[in-house]
Motif scaffolding. Structure first.
Motif, PDB file in Angstrom:
ATOM      1  N   LYS A 221       0.813  -1.221   0.000  1.00 33.58           N
ATOM      2  CA  LYS A 221       0.000   0.000   0.000  1.00 33.58           C
ATOM      3  C   LYS A 221       0.844   1.266   0.000  1.00 33.58           C
ATOM      4  O   LYS A 221       0.524   2.230  -0.680  1.00 33.58           O
ATOM      5  CB  LYS A 221      -0.921   0.008   1.209  1.00 33.58           C
ATOM      6  CG  LYS A 221      -2.024  -1.010   1.121  1.00 33.58           C
ATOM      7  CD  LYS A 221      -2.882  -1.000   2.365  1.00 33.58           C
ATOM      8  CE  LYS A 221      -3.873  -2.156   2.293  1.00 33.58           C
ATOM      9  NZ  LYS A 221      -4.463  -2.450   3.570  1.00 33.58           N
ATOM     10  N   ASP A 222       1.918   1.271   0.819  1.00 35.23           N
ATOM     11  CA  ASP A 222       2.703   2.491   1.000  1.00 35.23           C
ATOM     12  C   ASP A 222       4.062   2.112   1.582  1.00 35.23           C
ATOM     13  O   ASP A 222       4.165   1.848   2.782  1.00 35.23           O
ATOM     14  CB  ASP A 222       1.962   3.446   1.935  1.00 35.23           C
ATOM     15  CG  ASP A 222       2.763   4.679   2.297  1.00 35.23           C
ATOM     16  OD1 ASP A 222       3.665   5.071   1.522  1.00 35.23           O
ATOM     17  OD2 ASP A 222       2.497   5.257   3.371  1.00 35.23           O
ATOM     18  N   VAL A 223       5.075   2.088   0.752  1.00 29.54           N
ATOM     19  CA  VAL A 223       6.416   1.712   1.201  1.00 29.54           C
ATOM     20  C   VAL A 223       6.842   2.551   2.399  1.00 29.54           C
ATOM     21  O   VAL A 223       7.368   2.030   3.380  1.00 29.54           O
ATOM     22  CB  VAL A 223       7.437   1.837   0.037  1.00 29.54           C
ATOM     23  CG1 VAL A 223       8.864   1.779   0.543  1.00 29.54           C
ATOM     24  CG2 VAL A 223       7.188   0.756  -1.010  1.00 29.54           C
ATOM     25  N   ASP A 224       6.610   3.843   2.341  1.00 35.96           N
ATOM     26  CA  ASP A 224       7.074   4.726   3.414  1.00 35.96           C
ATOM     27  C   ASP A 224       6.337   4.490   4.732  1.00 35.96           C
ATOM     28  O   ASP A 224       6.878   4.764   5.799  1.00 35.96           O
ATOM     29  CB  ASP A 224       6.959   6.189   3.000  1.00 35.96           C
ATOM     30  CG  ASP A 224       7.941   6.532   1.886  1.00 35.96           C
ATOM     31  OD1 ASP A 224       9.084   6.029   1.920  1.00 35.96           O
ATOM     32  OD2 ASP A 224       7.554   7.280   0.970  1.00 35.96           O
ATOM     33  N   GLY A 225       5.137   3.966   4.672  1.00 39.25           N
ATOM     34  CA  GLY A 225       4.381   3.683   5.885  1.00 39.25           C
ATOM     35  C   GLY A 225       4.541   2.263   6.393  1.00 39.25           C
ATOM     36  O   GLY A 225       3.994   1.909   7.442  1.00 39.25           O
TER      37      GLY A 225
ATOM     38  N   LEU B  72      15.571   0.857  -0.180  1.00 39.67           N
ATOM     39  CA  LEU B  72      15.816  -0.195  -1.176  1.00 39.67           C
ATOM     40  C   LEU B  72      14.543  -0.545  -1.935  1.00 39.67           C
ATOM     41  O   LEU B  72      14.592  -0.815  -3.142  1.00 39.67           O
ATOM     42  CB  LEU B  72      16.427  -1.426  -0.509  1.00 39.67           C
ATOM     43  CG  LEU B  72      17.858  -1.244   0.001  1.00 39.67           C
ATOM     44  CD1 LEU B  72      18.302  -2.465   0.808  1.00 39.67           C
ATOM     45  CD2 LEU B  72      18.828  -0.959  -1.128  1.00 39.67           C
ATOM     46  N   LEU B  73      13.401  -0.535  -1.273  1.00 41.49           N
ATOM     47  CA  LEU B  73      12.140  -0.788  -1.968  1.00 41.49           C
ATOM     48  C   LEU B  73      11.853   0.306  -2.989  1.00 41.49           C
ATOM     49  O   LEU B  73      11.339   0.021  -4.078  1.00 41.49           O
ATOM     50  CB  LEU B  73      10.987  -0.930  -0.979  1.00 41.49           C
ATOM     51  CG  LEU B  73      10.961  -2.237  -0.182  1.00 41.49           C
ATOM     52  CD1 LEU B  73       9.942  -2.160   0.946  1.00 41.49           C
ATOM     53  CD2 LEU B  73      10.696  -3.434  -1.089  1.00 41.49           C
ATOM     54  N   HIS B  74      12.215   1.537  -2.681  1.00 39.63           N
ATOM     55  CA  HIS B  74      12.052   2.614  -3.672  1.00 39.63           C
ATOM     56  C   HIS B  74      12.959   2.377  -4.883  1.00 39.63           C
ATOM     57  O   HIS B  74      12.543   2.623  -6.023  1.00 39.63           O
ATOM     58  CB  HIS B  74      12.320   3.977  -3.040  1.00 39.63           C
ATOM     59  CG  HIS B  74      11.170   4.485  -2.223  1.00 39.63           C
ATOM     60  ND1 HIS B  74       9.959   4.825  -2.776  1.00 39.63           N
ATOM     61  CD2 HIS B  74      11.058   4.700  -0.891  1.00 39.63           C
ATOM     62  CE1 HIS B  74       9.146   5.233  -1.819  1.00 39.63           C
ATOM     63  NE2 HIS B  74       9.782   5.161  -0.662  1.00 39.63           N
ATOM     64  N   VAL B  75      14.163   1.896  -4.643  1.00 40.70           N
ATOM     65  CA  VAL B  75      15.059   1.551  -5.753  1.00 40.70           C
ATOM     66  C   VAL B  75      14.423   0.431  -6.583  1.00 40.70           C
ATOM     67  O   VAL B  75      14.379   0.503  -7.816  1.00 40.70           O
ATOM     68  CB  VAL B  75      16.458   1.135  -5.233  1.00 40.70           C
ATOM     69  CG1 VAL B  75      17.305   0.527  -6.351  1.00 40.70           C
ATOM     70  CG2 VAL B  75      17.179   2.317  -4.594  1.00 40.70           C
ATOM     71  N   ALA B  76      13.912  -0.597  -5.914  1.00 40.83           N
ATOM     72  CA  ALA B  76      13.296  -1.729  -6.614  1.00 40.83           C
ATOM     73  C   ALA B  76      12.107  -1.285  -7.455  1.00 40.83           C
ATOM     74  O   ALA B  76      11.944  -1.727  -8.600  1.00 40.83           O
ATOM     75  CB  ALA B  76      12.870  -2.796  -5.603  1.00 40.83           C
ATOM     76  N   LEU B  77      11.281  -0.404  -6.903  1.00 39.86           N
ATOM     77  CA  LEU B  77      10.126   0.079  -7.664  1.00 39.86           C
ATOM     78  C   LEU B  77      10.551   0.930  -8.855  1.00 39.86           C
ATOM     79  O   LEU B  77       9.879   0.913  -9.894  1.00 39.86           O
ATOM     80  CB  LEU B  77       9.173   0.843  -6.743  1.00 39.86           C
ATOM     81  CG  LEU B  77       8.403  -0.057  -5.773  1.00 39.86           C
ATOM     82  CD1 LEU B  77       7.675   0.779  -4.726  1.00 39.86           C
ATOM     83  CD2 LEU B  77       7.443  -0.978  -6.516  1.00 39.86           C
ATOM     84  N   ALA B  78      11.659   1.625  -8.729  1.00 45.33           N
ATOM     85  CA  ALA B  78      12.177   2.380  -9.878  1.00 45.33           C
ATOM     86  C   ALA B  78      12.646   1.425 -10.968  1.00 45.33           C
ATOM     87  O   ALA B  78      12.404   1.669 -12.164  1.00 45.33           O
ATOM     88  CB  ALA B  78      13.313   3.306  -9.434  1.00 45.33           C
TER      89      ALA B  78
END
Length: 178
Positions: free
Chosen positions: A86-90, A100-106
């Motif tokens: 739902k929300d990586v940051d939360g 790292l999840l933000h990198v993966a989503l990119a």
């Protein structure tokens, strides 16, 4: 309905691995190295990367099966995975894991979407070069797996409970036995 003749009793990538064992072996070995090999990222963290990328790619089989493995391996279980969906940051994961999840989503969007800012943010949270490398490779591999599974129209149960036994089995046995 699958686009090719597959075993109707096998969902997702398991049907494809049964259909073409000679390609299953190297793909299974890749998954084993990425998700079970030596790493400072836990098995649960690596499975979470796969589940989040797969969810972003709308791949039901991969997102749900790897969510089941991550749920077995992570403290907090499935609620951690669902929060990350739902929300990586939360999500209740470390700041390093969020970066790292933000990198993966990119990576999921495209390789060139991985910006210097995303890498700097991961490094600021003490992500190592190896962790960044492995995150990018896990995300890229899951894009391949997702497109393989969905590109051939494999069936996949939509109910997360249907994947619980698979999650336990994969956590215990790994990917090379596929």
């Amino acid at each position: 309905m699958p686009h090719i003749a597959l075993d109707e009793n096998l969902p997702g990538i398991t049907a494809l691995f049964a259909y073409r064992p000679e390609t299953a072996a190297p793909l299974g070995q890749l998954a084993e190295v990425l998700l079970r090999g030596p790493s400072s990222l836990s098995v649960g963290e690596r499975e979470l990367i796969g589940a989040v990328v797969s969810r972003g790619n709308d791949c039901t089989f991969c997102s749900r099966s790897h969510a089941a493995v991550a749920a077995e391996a992570l403290e907090g279980g499935l609620s951690v995975v669902e929060a990350a969906w739902k929300d990586v940051d939360g999500a209740p994961v470390s700041a390093k894991m969020k970066a790292l999840l933000h990198v993966a989503l990119a990576v999921r969007e495209g390789g060139k979407s991985v910006s210097e800012d995303l890498i700097a943010a991961a490094r600021a949270e003490d992500a190592t070069d190896l962790e960044i490398h492995d995150t990018v490779l896990i995300a890229a591999a899951f894009c391949l797996f997702n497109r393989y599974v969905d590109g051939l129209g494999t069936p996949a149960p939509d109910d997360q409970d249907a994947y619980q036994d698979t999650g336990i089995r994969l956590l215990e046995e790994g990917y090379t036995r596929l």
